[in-house]
Motif scaffolding. Structure first.
Motif, short mmCIF file in Angstrom:
data_model
loop_
_atom_site.label_atom_id
_atom_site.label_comp_id
_atom_site.label_asym_id
_atom_site.label_seq_id
_atom_site.Cartn_x
_atom_site.Cartn_y
_atom_site.Cartn_z
N ALA A 76 0.87 -1.26 0.06
CA ALA A 76 -0.08 0.19 0.15
C ALA A 76 0.90 1.35 -0.04
O ALA A 76 1.24 1.89 1.12
CB ALA A 76 -0.78 -0.12 1.00
N LYS A 77 1.33 1.58 -1.35
CA LYS A 77 2.52 2.54 -1.35
C LYS A 77 2.01 4.02 -2.04
O LYS A 77 1.27 3.85 -3.13
CB LYS A 77 3.44 2.00 -2.17
N ARG A 78 2.15 4.88 -1.26
CA ARG A 78 1.63 6.06 -1.87
C ARG A 78 2.95 6.86 -2.52
O ARG A 78 3.99 6.91 -2.08
CB ARG A 78 1.58 7.05 -0.51
N PHE A 130 -8.98 4.91 -3.32
CA PHE A 130 -8.45 6.35 -2.62
C PHE A 130 -7.43 7.02 -3.80
O PHE A 130 -6.86 6.06 -4.51
CB PHE A 130 -7.77 5.98 -1.42
N PRO A 131 -7.11 8.23 -3.71
CA PRO A 131 -6.05 8.89 -4.77
C PRO A 131 -4.69 8.39 -4.68
O PRO A 131 -4.16 8.30 -5.40
CB PRO A 131 -6.24 10.17 -4.30
N ASP A 132 -4.31 7.68 -3.50
CA ASP A 132 -3.07 7.03 -3.30
C ASP A 132 -3.27 5.44 -2.98
O ASP A 132 -2.51 4.71 -2.57
CB ASP A 132 -2.40 7.61 -1.98
N ALA A 176 -2.97 2.87 0.31
CA ALA A 176 -2.02 3.69 1.03
C ALA A 176 -2.74 4.41 2.13
O ALA A 176 -2.45 4.70 3.40
CB ALA A 176 -1.13 4.56 0.42
N SER A 177 -3.92 5.06 1.93
CA SER A 177 -4.80 5.78 2.65
C SER A 177 -5.40 4.78 3.76
O SER A 177 -5.59 5.45 4.94
CB SER A 177 -6.28 6.20 1.95
N ILE A 178 -5.59 3.58 3.58
CA ILE A 178 -5.99 2.61 4.64
C ILE A 178 -4.81 2.67 5.67
O ILE A 178 -5.10 2.48 6.64
CB ILE A 178 -6.40 1.39 4.00
N GLU A 183 -12.22 11.38 5.62
CA GLU A 183 -12.65 12.58 4.45
C GLU A 183 -11.43 13.53 4.17
O GLU A 183 -11.38 14.02 3.03
CB GLU A 183 -13.56 13.38 4.85
N ASN A 184 -10.21 13.39 4.78
CA ASN A 184 -9.22 14.27 4.33
C ASN A 184 -7.96 13.53 4.37
O ASN A 184 -6.66 14.27 4.23
CB ASN A 184 -9.25 15.58 5.12
N ILE A 185 -7.85 12.37 4.49
CA ILE A 185 -6.59 11.45 4.65
C ILE A 185 -5.56 11.74 3.42
O ILE A 185 -4.48 11.42 3.61
CB ILE A 185 -7.04 9.89 4.82
N ALA A 186 -6.24 11.73 2.27
CA ALA A 186 -5.45 11.76 1.06
C ALA A 186 -4.50 12.95 0.88
O ALA A 186 -3.50 12.92 0.60
CB ALA A 186 -6.30 11.94 -0.24
N THR A 187 -4.92 14.26 1.66
CA THR A 187 -4.15 15.34 1.67
C THR A 187 -3.06 15.34 3.08
O THR A 187 -2.53 16.49 3.09
CB THR A 187 -4.99 16.49 1.24
#
Ligand code: FAD
Length: 619
Positions: A129-131, A326-328, A331-333, A352-356
């Motif tokens: 799970a890599k961003r 998720f956008p990443d 990785a968001s999880i 709700e804001n984890i991606a940023t």
């Protein structure tokens, strides 16, 4: 004419154009002297302390695997460890989704005061799970370097409840998703190295029947007989298994390789069959010569229209899955789990804001905290000792030993026999059976998506290349992040594929190991040249300049990718309880075993379920 490395932009320091939130690195005083740059990687100064922004070689990056290879391949023993004064209730080896879930469940089972140490060999948590995070001129662009899809219709209640507990609304994620893996603007690109000339055919998908686009096959740079046969293949309504019972159909589809099906039943000549052989690399790290027809068709390869009405049932063909993303990717999880375990990494962050959210990595491993996550730490020895488990790990060349009441091994199963000599030989043998599929995800940040727009495509299938698929990453508007279709400026392109195994007439585990070794020996420059060559060949007619318009490259190399999940052509039907993964995951004293390997199933939901099972097994 073939371009030189210089013309492709190979010799440029592309990282110099990276910015953090619109502030130049120089302004932050972060520029490194040239000599300090890790060789072969576009590591920018911004990325030194923030792993998600590191570019260059990611995935199993240099520095992450050498200790494990010394142990497993060279038999090096890591002796005379220094004993830590830290005390823990549990040490979790592996901070992928399974290890993080295990830590989360452990705290739930044993209480909020539980002292937990997570160890992972990478410089970032999350495992697969890599961003991949890019910054350019004030904009952040995200992509996923590994796992991304949440195929949630098949999730068990356990997994659904767990994700809901993390605040994840899967239906909403699905609604917010407007990304289709290039399906909304497909193309096929024939490259000059393989086919003699660069030919892009927009509006043609290898995967659908293309009844409205059959004339596009006339543009394919293959022989006339191949083109005719392909048209016939896509347009035919014949049932090629006519007269067979459901049982016979199932047998044929599960015991015939996809390439054999294409030639024997669908009548395709070799050059047409060859067009399909790269299509499964990204999923399996092996080609359809080694996959059954059922497996290939379940990976969306075409041909099921030739099987008649009963085929779906007989062949066990699955419905296409609905996904959340998720956008990443997932990785968001991983980030939500880390934030739950160590809230100080990103106070105020939620689903709700984890991606940023920007994480403070200095909070991961703070003295005095009950839960600590220690990166760049490879476990090398795990042993039961009087009501305790002693775990030796190597960090920065130091052999260190830590003791805890319990240990969860959430790492690759093939590693466990080397870590735990006390495990019975039959169990070790079962763990060795788990040879993971090597995989490759390369993200390239482009100055803009203009070239794709001009060509009217959102992705392409490239049958002659290492990465057989390329997708423009647009349409992921979730968790605080907006990368809509109309967003201008830099855009990531994801390359998905694998190097071909050198031989496909040897046992599957050898194919996987041989391809893995090639992947491991490749340098960043090899991948860079490859993606620059493809982008140049495909996009140059629009005015795209590979030397100028490529802003960053992240190669996520996964020599140990998907968990091996048993293949029709290679594995027997195991009796209940006798499959290797069932033997491999048995607890040993106070050591329990998680990871998606424990389910022989390469899914996020499996990683979660196996963590639940492992923690349940602890007394
Ligand atoms: C490219 C790619 C794409 C994928 N796409 C999807 C997808 O779309 N959907 C999906 O559901 N699944 C996908 N998967 C499958 C993915 O493997 C699982 O979903 C899940 O992320 C696996 O989690 P895990 O914790 O079991 O294993 P991992 O993520 O592998 O985590 C295990 C961790 O343990 C570490 N480790 C190993 N040995 C040691 C040691 N000795 N000491 C310390 N640490 C160690 C590993 O390096 C790793 O960081 C994908 C996988 C890959 C590689």
């Amino acid at each position: 004419m073939k371009k030189t490395d210089r013309e492709l932009g190979m010799l440029r320091q592309i990282s110099r154009r990276d910015f953090i939130h619109g502030t130049s690195l120089a302004a932050l005083g972060l520029l490194l002297p040239m000599g300090c740059r890790p060789s072969g990687s576009n590591v920018s100064a911004s990325s030194v302390n923030y792993p998600p922004t590191r570019t260059g070689m990611r995935g199993s990056h240099p520095g992450s695997f050498e200790t494990a290879h010394a142990l497993a391949r060279e038999g090096v023993r890591f002796e005379n460890p220094v004993d830590l004064v830290e005390e823990y209730d549990v040490v979790v080896v592996g901070a992928g989704i399974s290890g993080l879930t295990a830590a989360y469940q452990y705290r739930k089972k044993y209480g909020p005061e539980s002292r937990i140490l997570l160890l992972d060999n990478h410089d970032d948590f999350g495992g697969h799970a890599k961003r991949n995070e890019f910054h350019q001129g004030g904009d952040m662009r995200l992509s996923w370097g590994g796992t991304m899809n949440l195929e949630y219709l098949s999730f068990t209640d356990t997994v659904l409840e767990f994700l809901a507990e993390l605040g994840i609304d899967l239906q909403q994620l699905n609604k917010d998703l407007d990304f289709h893996y290039g399906g909304d603007g497909p193309a096929i690109w024939f490259d000059a190295d393989t086919y003699g000339s660069d030919v892009l055919v927009p509006g043609f998908s290898m995967y659908s029947r293309n009844l409205d686009a059959l004339e596009k096959i006339d543009q394919f740079p293959i022989g006339e007989s191949g083109r005719v046969a392909l048209k016939q293949f896509y347009s035919s309504d014949a049932n090629v298994l006519e007269g067979m019972s459901e049982r016979e159909i199932e047998h044929v589809l599960r015991h015939t390789s996809y390439t054999e099906f294409l030639s024997r039943y669908a009548g395709l000549p070799v050059e047409a069959v060859e067009m399909f052989v790269k299509a499964t690399d990204g999923y399996w790290g092996v080609q359809p010569h080694s996959l059954s027809t059922t497996e290939a068709m379940n990976a969306w390869l075409p041909g099921s229209h030739l099987l008649g009405d009963a085929a779906d049932r007989a062949a066990g063909l699955e419905e296409s899955e609905i996904v959340a993303m998720f956008p990443d990717g997932n990785a968001s999880i991983a980030r939500l789990l880390v934030q739950s375990l160590i809230p100080a990494v990103a106070p105020g962050t939620h689903a709700e804001n984890i991606a940023t959210a920007r994480f403070d990595y200095s909070q991961l491993d703070r003295p005095g905290r009950s839960i600590r996550l220690r990166l760049e730490s490879t476990a090398v020895h795990v042993v039961n000792e009087d009501h305790q488990v002693a775990v030796t790990y190597v960090k920065e060349g130091m052999n260190t030993r830590v003791r805890a009441r319990h240990c969860v091994l959430a790492c690759y199963h093939a590693m466990i026999p080397h870590l735990c000599p006390e495990i019975p030989e039959a169990q070790k043998e079962a763990q060795r059976y788990q040879v993971k599929h090597p995989m490759l995800v390369t993200n390239v940040l482009l100055r803009s998506g203009e070239a794709f727009d001009k060509l009217g495509i959102t992705g392409a299938y490239c049958p002659g290349r290492m990465h057989a698929k390329v997708w423009l990453i647009k349409g992921v508007n979730t968790a605080g992040y907006q990368q809509g279709r109309d967003v201008e400026g830099p855009v990531p392109v994801m390359f998905w594929g694998m190097v071909a195994p050198p031989r496909h007439d040897v046992p599957i585990h050898d194919q996987l190991r041989e391809a893995r070794q090639i992947l491991l020996e490749m340098k960043f420059e090899d991948f860079e040249r490859e993606v620059r060559t493809v982008l140049d060949g495909m996009l140059r007619p629009t005015g795209f300049d590979a030397a100028e318009d490529i802003l960053a490259i992240s190669v996520n190399r996964w020599p140990h990718g998907y968990a091996y999940g048993y293949l029709d052509l290679w594995d027997p039907e195991w009796e209940a309880g006798q499959a290797p993964h069932e033997i491999a995951r048995q607890p040993v004293g106070n050591i329990v075993i998680a990871n998606s390997d424990a389910a022989a199933s390469a899914y996020t939901q499996s990683a979660i379920e196996e963590a639940f099972r492992a923690i349940d097994e602890l007394s």
